[in-house]
Write an enzyme that holds these catalytic residues in place. Structure first.
Site: not given
Ligand SMILES: [Zn+2]
Length: 315
Positions: A2-3, A58, A281
Site C-alpha cells: 500500500p502506498e 502511510k 525494485r
C-alpha cells in the site's frame, strides 16, 4: 504494497465504518502484529469510541475516546495489511489478525498475510511521540508539496531521484509505484541524481507527484464502487513486478508505465517502456520521454530492458 492512495482509502473507509462506534471487544489472533515488546496489547480499546481518523504518509492515526480521555491507535499496513469490514455472521476474511467488534454488530478485521504491518496503542492519542512519525517528510495529500522544499531537499541528494522519492523522510507516502508514475508524468529519468534537477524540472516533478496520487486515488474509489464491496481495493504491486511484468498484459493495470515493460509508451507512442532494477525494485520509464540514463554510471541500475529497444537507450 500500500502506498499513499491506498492508505488514504483505508482511512476514508475506516472513518465511514467506525466513526462514533464503540469497540465492544478486541480479539488478537496474531500478537506479532503488535510488534516486539509492545506491552499489553490492544485490550484497552474495549469500551473506547472512535472519533477521529487521520493519516500521515502511510501511517493511519486513529483516535478514540475512553472515559473522557483520548486513546490513539497507530496502524501501518506494511506490505499486505488491510482493514476489512464484516458482519458477525460473515466468514472472517483470510489472514485476519485482529478483530475489533463494534457496537453496531460489525467487525473491523485487520488482515495481513505477510505480517509486516503493525498496530500499536498510543496513550493519550499523542501521535507526535511516535518514532515512526518523527522524521517523516511532508505528506503530499495532507500538507501539499512545496517546490522550494523539494528543490532544497533533493538538492542535497546524490542518489537517483526515484530512490530519493521513495525515502519517507523526503516525502511521506510515496512508494515504488507512485515514484515511477510521478517521474513519467514529469518526463524525468528515474536514474538521474536527485540533485541534478533544474527548478523547472522540480516544478514538473511536483505536478507529477500530485497528479499521480490523485489519479490512483480516483481509480481506487472507482474500482471499489464498481465491485460494490465493503473492502478496500488496493492497487497492488503484483508478483509480476519481479518476474513477468514484461508481458504487460494486465488489463486492469491503472498505471501509465508501472508494470508495462515492452508496451508502447502512452505519451509518445513510439518507444517501448523499459524496466530496470534500482535497489532491488523495478522501475519503469520511457527512454524517449524521460531521456538521460545513458549519461549515468551503469552501477546505479541493473538493466533489464525488453528486447526490441533501440540500442541507444537500453544500455
Ligand atoms: Zn514516451
Amino acid at each position: 504494497m500500500p502506498e499513499l492512495p491506498e492508505v488514504e482509502m483505508a482511512r476514508r473507509c475506516l472513518e465511514r465504518w467506525a466513526k462514533n462506534r464503540r469497540v465492544q471487544k478486541v480479539i488478537v489472533h496474531e500478537p506479532r502484529v503488535l510488534g516486539r515488546g509492545r506491552g499489553a496489547g490492544l485490550g484497552a480499546l474495549a469500551g473506547a469510541r472512535f472519533t477521529a481518523f487521520d493519516r500521515r504518509g502511510k501511517n493511519l492515526l486513529l483516535t478514540l475516546q475512553k472515559g473522557g480521555a483520548p486513546l490513539g491507535l497507530w496502524s501501518h499496513l506494511g506490505m499486505t495489511g488491510k482493514w476489512l469490514l464484516r458482519r458477525r455472521s460473515d466468514e472472517p476474511p483470510r489472514f485476519s489478525r485482529v478483530e475489533l467488534l463494534l457496537d453496531d454488530g460489525a467487525i473491523l478485521h485487520y488482515a495481513d498475510m505477510r505480517l509486516f504491518g503493525r498496530l500499536r496503542l498510543v496513550p493519550g492519542g499523542d501521535f507526535g511521540r511516535l518514532p515512526e512519525l518523527g522524521a517523516l517528510g511532508p505528506d503530499p495529500l495532507r500538507d501539499g508539496l512545496d517546490a522550494e522544499y523539494l528543490a532544497r531537499t533533493l538538492g542535497r541528494v546524490k542518489k537517483p531521484v526515484k530512490l530519493a522519492l521513495m525515502d519517507q523522510n523526503v516525502i511521506a507516502g510515496l512508494g515504488n509505484i507512485q515514484a515511477s508514475e510521478a517521474l513519467f508524468r514529469a518526463r524525468l529519468n528515474p536514474l538521474r541524481p536527485a540533485r541534478s534537477l533544474s527548478p523547472e524540472e522540480i516544478r514538473r516533478l511536483k505536478r507529477g507527484i500530485l497528479d499521480s496520487l490523485q489519479h490512483t486515488l480516483k481509480k481506487s474509489q472507482i474500482e471499489r464502487l464498481a465491485r460494490g464491496a465493503g473492502d478496500i481495493i488496493y492497487v497492488e504491486e503484483r508478483k509480476s513486478d519481479r518476474a513477468k511484468a514484461a508481458e504487460g498484459s494486465v488489463s486492469d493495470n491503472p498505471f501509465l508505465v508501472y508494470g508495462r515493460a515492452g508496451e508502447l509508451c502512452p505519451a509518445c507512442r513510439r518507444t517501448r517502456i523499459v524496466r530496470v532494477i534500482q535497489s532491488g525494485r523495478a522501475t519503469y520509464y520511457c527512454p524517449r520521454c524521460q531521456p538521460g540514463a545513458r549519461h549515468l554510471s551503469p552501477s546505479t541500475s541493473r538493466p533489464r530492458a525488453t528486447r526490441r529497444l533501440s540500442g541507444s537507450t537500453a544500455r
